[in-house]
Write an enzyme that holds these catalytic residues in place. Structure first.
Site, PDB file in Angstrom:
ATOM      1  N   GLU A 166      -1.650  14.872 -32.474  1.00 29.77           N
ATOM      2  CA  GLU A 166      -1.749  14.256 -31.135  1.00 29.77           C
ATOM      3  C   GLU A 166      -1.030  15.030 -30.044  1.00 29.77           C
ATOM      4  OE1 GLU A 166      -1.159  10.034 -31.017  1.00 29.77           O
ATOM      5  OE2 GLU A 166      -2.936   9.684 -32.230  1.00 29.77           O
ATOM      6  N   GLU A 372      -6.477   9.230 -38.547  1.00 32.15           N
ATOM      7  CA  GLU A 372      -5.859   7.946 -38.220  1.00 32.15           C
ATOM      8  C   GLU A 372      -6.904   7.037 -37.606  1.00 32.15           C
ATOM      9  OE1 GLU A 372      -2.185   7.746 -35.929  1.00 32.15           O
ATOM     10  OE2 GLU A 372      -1.516   9.621 -36.856  1.00 32.15           O
TER      11      GLU A 372
HETATM   12  C1  BG6 Z   1      -0.666   7.628 -33.329  1.00 32.41           C
HETATM   13  C2  BG6 Z   1       0.468   8.376 -33.958  1.00 32.41           C
HETATM   14  O1  BG6 Z   1      -0.551   7.812 -31.971  1.00 32.41           O
HETATM   15  O2  BG6 Z   1      -0.712   6.265 -33.402  1.00 32.41           O
HETATM   16  C3  BG6 Z   1       1.292   7.578 -34.935  1.00 32.41           C
HETATM   17  O3  BG6 Z   1       0.061   9.593 -34.512  1.00 32.41           O
HETATM   18  C4  BG6 Z   1       1.432   6.146 -34.441  1.00 32.41           C
HETATM   19  O4  BG6 Z   1       2.519   8.228 -35.086  1.00 32.41           O
HETATM   20  C5  BG6 Z   1       0.031   5.546 -34.360  1.00 32.41           C
HETATM   21  O5  BG6 Z   1       2.288   5.368 -35.193  1.00 32.41           O
HETATM   22  C6  BG6 Z   1      -0.019   4.084 -33.950  1.00 32.41           C
HETATM   23  O6  BG6 Z   1       0.724   3.850 -32.785  1.00 32.41           O
HETATM   24  P1  BG6 Z   1       1.866   2.751 -32.784  1.00 32.41           P
HETATM   25  O7  BG6 Z   1       2.586   2.883 -31.504  1.00 32.41           O
HETATM   26  O8  BG6 Z   1       1.172   1.453 -32.926  1.00 32.41           O
HETATM   27  O9  BG6 Z   1       2.745   3.052 -33.931  1.00 32.41           O
END
Ligand code: BG6
Length: 473
Positions: A166, A372
């Site tokens: 990211e 993700e």
């Molecule tokens: C992504 C990141 O932006 O989203 C993770 O790569 C992150 O590190 C995930 O945890 C979800 O976001 P959040 O703020 O809900 O943890």
């Protein structure tokens, strides 16, 4: 389009799940590890204990055994630079190197492919203090040296590396706290060059495949007005293509480069930078997806006003957010009333995932890996020791169907690695907001017994993987 029949997932489809070191390992100062910028200034994790996190550093064997029970074909995790080279640019720490050998070997024992992120927001604090982190060109060489250690150590066992997680979120949300846009985009450029060099060195030092891992989402225009359509195309350059054209084609998107020039924030690019950007050829594209973006056009004048309002002393949260989400003369990102969201205002948009997959495939013609995608919610551990997370199952089911539709569209999709394999500390909301298939028994500051408990989604995902994505009931 709607099909009467969907193509199956490929036989070697990589089903699995993701994590990142600073959000799950804990052991923040053990075995020679130094603090990272995430340890020194944890964003939302400040509301949560982050020194122990999910204690994965000590419990990785138990966690990987549970992943194997679910049938994982891959596990995506990150290597903490601060364990391998604690000072960032000095001595290599044998204990840190040995730890990741153990994690990789444990995965391989079960036939799980390790997919390794080399950088997940956790710059060594020592380098931030020494020269301002990515602001300095020196960070390129230091990052590449760290990557080389990983390629030499692990490259014979690991098939898939990811360079930087990211990068676009770090730049768009100014996580490096750069003083102005000029400095912000120069630091961003250093990351682009660092990724390009690391990609070239990976190919020279081992036979693993390597990819960037930005957060990508297709962009909808807020209305059918021609200017909003233009804004959507421009925002795609700004939010997505800046981070992929540069590494896949070795070039900045042209219109965006002109926009940066006119705003005085086009970075300095040396001949050597251009050369390495052209020489780097990622083998696939990994990306994170949490919903589509929606934008409308904003003029330079209106946009400047919104930015100034967001920056003024005493600005309220709304003014601040609008200021952050405005690019004068380009676009402002807005809520989409037609897109479902979670209670945490994250999109639930499987159609957007299919569209994103299609756009990436059609533009870059490289295999894609979803690194993700997931549903962060407050989970309840019920009196019978269970977690009934049907909302997560529903979210994943819809996104997996969207993947299959995209495969039917012709997209070459390698795998699906949702966030997160097990509960870990959310970047913004601590442990309250959970994503995992495996519940980790702890609260924000009460660490309880950190026991691992299989959620309903654990059993559902096991069935999904066991049937190669056919059984989603
Ligand atoms: C992504 C990141 O932006 O989203 C993770 O790569 C992150 O590190 C995930 O945890 C979800 O976001 P959040 O703020 O809900 O943890």
């Amino acid at each position: 389009m709607e099909y009467r029949e969907l193509k199956p997932f490929p036989k070697d489809f990589l089903w699995g799940g993701s994590s990142s070191a600073y959000q799950c390992e804990g052991a923040w100062d053990e075995d020679g590890k130094s603090p990272s910028v995430q340890d020194c200034k944890p964003i939302g994790r400040g509301n949560s204990d982050w020194k122990v996190c999910s204690d994965h550093y000590h419990r990785f064997k138990e966690d990987i055994a549970l992943m194997a029970e679910m049938g994982f074909k891959e596990f995506r995790f990150s290597i903490a630079w601060t364990r391998i080279i604690p000072s960032g640019d000095g001595e290599i720490n044998p204990k840190g190197v040995a730890h990741y050998h153990e994690v990789i070997d444990e995965c391989l024992k079960y036939g799980i492919e390790p997919v390794i992120t080399l950088y997940h927001f956790d710059l060594p604090q020592a380098l931030q203090d020494k020269y301002g982190g990515w602001t300095s060109r020196q960070c390129i060489d230091d990052f590449v040296r760290f990557c080389e250690v990983c390629f030499r150590e692990y490259g014979s066992k690991v098939k898939y590396f990811l360079t930087i997680n990211e990068q676009n979120m770090m730049t768009m949300y100014n996580m490096g706290e750069h003083k102005d846009d000029r400095e912000r985009y120069q630091a961003n450029h250093h990351m682009i060059v660092a990724m390009a060099k690391a990609t070239v060195r990976c190919h020279e030092l081992c036979s693993a495949k390597i990819a960037p891992a930005p957060n990508i989402s297709c962009v909808y225009p807020a209305t059918s007005a021609p200017l909003d359509n233009l804004a959507a195309a421009d925002y795609d350059q700004f939010r997505n293509r800046l981070y992929l054209d540069t590494i896949v084609f070795g070039e900045y998107p042209e219109a965006l480069a002109e926009y940066f020039r006119q705003r005085g924030c086009m970075p300095d690019i040396t001949d050597e930078d251009r050369e390495v950007m052209k020489a780097a050829h990622p083998d696939y594209i990994a990306f994170n997806y949490y919903g589509a973006a929606t934008v409308k056009f904003v003029s330079i004048e209106e946009g400047e006003k919104a930015k100034a309002a967001g920056r003024k002393e005493g600005a309220n949260r709304e003014e601040f957010m609008i200021g952050m989400q405005t690019e004068p003369g380009l676009a402002v990102s807005v809520d989409n009333p037609l897109q479902d969201t979670t209670p945490y205002h994250m999109g639930i948009d499987p159609v957007g995932l299919r569209l994103t997959l299609r756009q990436l495939w059609e533009r870059y013609r490289l295999p894609l890996l979803i690194t993700e995608n997931g549903c962060g919610m407050v989970d309840e551990l019920t009196a019978d020791g269970k977690v009934h997370d049907d909302y997560r199952i529903d979210y994943l089911r819809k996104h997996i169907i969207a993947c299959r539709e995209a495969i039917t569209d012709g997209v070459r999709l390698m795998g699906y690695s949702p966030w997160s394999a097990f509960d870990l500390i959310s970047t913004h909301q601590g442990i309250t907001k959970r994503y995992g298939f495996i519940y980790v028994n702890r609260d924000e500051f009460d660490l309880k017994d950190l026991a691992r408990i299989k959620k309903d989604s654990f059993f559902w995902y096991r069935k999904c993987i066991g049937s190669n994505g056919e059984d989603l009931d």
